[in-house]
Write an enzyme that holds these catalytic residues in place. Structure first.
Site, short mmCIF file in Angstrom:
data_model
loop_
_atom_site.label_atom_id
_atom_site.label_comp_id
_atom_site.label_asym_id
_atom_site.label_seq_id
_atom_site.Cartn_x
_atom_site.Cartn_y
_atom_site.Cartn_z
N GLY A 15 13.27 -8.31 -7.97
CA GLY A 15 11.88 -8.68 -7.73
C GLY A 15 11.74 -10.17 -7.58
NE ARG A 31 6.64 -16.55 -14.36
CZ ARG A 31 7.44 -17.57 -14.57
NH1 ARG A 31 7.15 -18.77 -14.06
NH2 ARG A 31 8.56 -17.44 -15.28
CE1 TYR A 61 5.83 -13.63 -20.29
CE2 TYR A 61 5.73 -14.45 -18.04
CZ TYR A 61 5.63 -13.40 -18.94
OH TYR A 61 5.32 -12.14 -18.50
CB CYS A 87 -13.74 -22.08 -21.65
SG CYS A 87 -14.44 -22.85 -23.12
CE1 TYR A 122 6.89 -9.51 -12.53
CE2 TYR A 122 8.57 -11.12 -11.92
CZ TYR A 122 8.21 -9.82 -12.21
OH TYR A 122 9.15 -8.82 -12.17
#
Length: 447
Positions: free
Chosen positions: A298, A337, A341, A369, A398
């Site tokens: 992917g 992301r 992460y 916010c 992603y």
């Protein structure tokens, strides 16, 4: 976030970013080109934030991956991990390159078919498949269902018996291998929610192979995402190969092994394996077994093919040694992301004039916010000011697919480019679309 820049060398220079990505360059007018297209022109036409995807890059990477196996004389079935980027344009390109689809929901299954994927070229993985999703997979007669647990196997047998069909089934094995990736995207360790414990897998395989309502074809494994070492792949393939040998010795026919995906890309300082070495690791262990081999890439395919364009709203100066906050119109609802992460994405200005000025550490913050709405922390960039535009790199996987409308922020436009052509493949969502599906209960309608 806006703190002292402790290790400036961690933030690459603009020239270093360009050197590692030959598909990016500045032209003679100092405008950033992505696969030959001026990104400033895209931003001017479609506004920001917006996603830009290169069709030709995706096609080239697909062909390179296939060649890595064909050069070794190994037939391979490749099923693209739809979760990485599920736009129908992406799926259509890969279908035309001979790829199938790896799906993890009924929605992805239907979308893959809508993009022209043959059901026989679809693999259904993932935990927590509902009875409705399993029924859809059985009725559609997809290529294979990767079963993730004893409980799922029993439900599948019941459904197949009721429907009078015999679906192809593989057992997804959890091989207890640490892929050395981020904790949130590791899927093959003991205790992870995915797959059947490898010690339980032989008995469950024998049960599946004996059941008259199933066509048991083999094993599958997927140990994580953004893997940057060959060693975990070697270990997983070695374990799968041993299981195939043992099952065959017990009289269980095994004709198929799905090696999953997970091959990483360079976001920052990673040194992911070359695809030739990746292919060789799989062929070395599984090639001699005379099984049909499949993989589920992917990120490696689509990650570098996407860019998120954004514009500076304002700059909030901070006292030294803290870096200034550069507020941009892209946010964590667009690119999740970094917040999920602490993921790194390199950043380039859309005009090279900025490279001629001194560089300083700056933190790119979105307008959502949430304190965690930071897309890049303490980056060494040319001084930025209101209206400047930036490219956030390697967002083709992603990225757009994980976007939300949090803070009533419409989904950004999606653009595809190829050979100088530019097409809007998803218009920017209108504000009205955010609430047009909402309904008031009767007791609130009267004022």
């Amino acid at each position: 976030m806006g703190q002292k820049h402790p290790m400036p060398n961690l933030s690459p220079s603009l020239s270093e970013i360009l050197q590692s990505r030959p598909w990016l360059r500045y032209d003679s007018d100092a405008a950033l080109l992505f696969d030959g297209v001026r990104l400033h022109d895209v931003a001017a036409q479609y506004d920001t934030p917006c996603w830009v995807f290169s069709a030709s890059m995706l096609r080239a990477r697909a062909r390179a991956l296939k060649a890595a196996f064909s050069d070794r004389g190994q037939p391979i079935s490749i099923h693209y991990a739809v979760k990485a980027n599920d736009h129908r344009a992406t799926l259509t390109i890969l279908r035309r390159e001979g790829f199938g689809a790896d799906v993890v929901s009924g929605g992805e299954l239907r979308k893959a078919i809508a993009a022209g994927m043959a059901p026989s070229d679809i693999v259904f993985s993932g935990v927590g498949k509902t009875d409705a999703e399993l029924t859809l997979a059985i009725q559609t007669e997809i290529g294979v269902i990767n079963v993730e647990s004893r409980e799922e196997l029993h439900r599948l047998i019941t459904l197949a018996t009721h429907l009078g069909k015999r679906p192809k089934v593989a057992l997804r094995v959890n091989p207890h291998i640490d892929a050395g990736t981020h904790d949130k995207i590791s899927t093959g360790r003991e205790g992870d929610k995915f797959g059947v414990d490898w010690r339980e897998a032989p008995a469950l395989s024998r049960m599946a192979a004996k059941d008259p309502h199933l066509d048991f074809i083999g094993l599958a494994a997927h140990i994580g995402s953004q893997i940057t070492s060959i060693a975990p792949f070697e270990a997983a393939c070695q374990r799968l190969a041993g299981m195939v040998t043992d099952l065959r010795a017990d009289g269980v026919p095994v004709s198929h092994v799905d090696c999953g995906g997970g091959l990483g890309i360079r976001y920052h300082q990673e040194s992911p394996p070359d695809i030739a070495d990746y292919a060789q690791a799989i062929v070395r262990h599984l090639g001699p077994l005379n099984v049909a081999i499949s993989i589920e890439p992917g990120r490696w395919l689509s990650g570098p093919t996407g860019i998120l364009l954004t514009r500076v709203i304002d700059v909030k100066a901070q006292p030294a040694p803290r870096s200034d906050f550069v507020f941009i119109d892209a946010a964590m609802n667009d690119l999740a992301r970094p917040a999920l992460y602490a993921a790194w994405h390199d950043v380039l200005p859309l005009h090279a004039r900025a490279t001629q000025r001194p560089e300083k550490a700056q933190t790119l913050a979105g307008p959502v916010c949430e304190t965690g709405d930071i897309l890049a922390t303490d980056r060494i960039l040319p001084p930025l000011s209101r209206g400047d535009m930036l490219a956030i790199l390697d967002t083709g996987a992603y990225g757009a697919v994980m976007s939300s409308t949090y803070n009533a922020r419409p989904l950004a436009a999606q653009i595809m480019i190829e050979d100088g052509k530019i097409a809007e493949i998803r218009p920017r969502q209108t504000l009205e679309a955010l609430w047009e599906a909402e309904r008031l209960p009767d007791w609130l309608k009267a004022e």
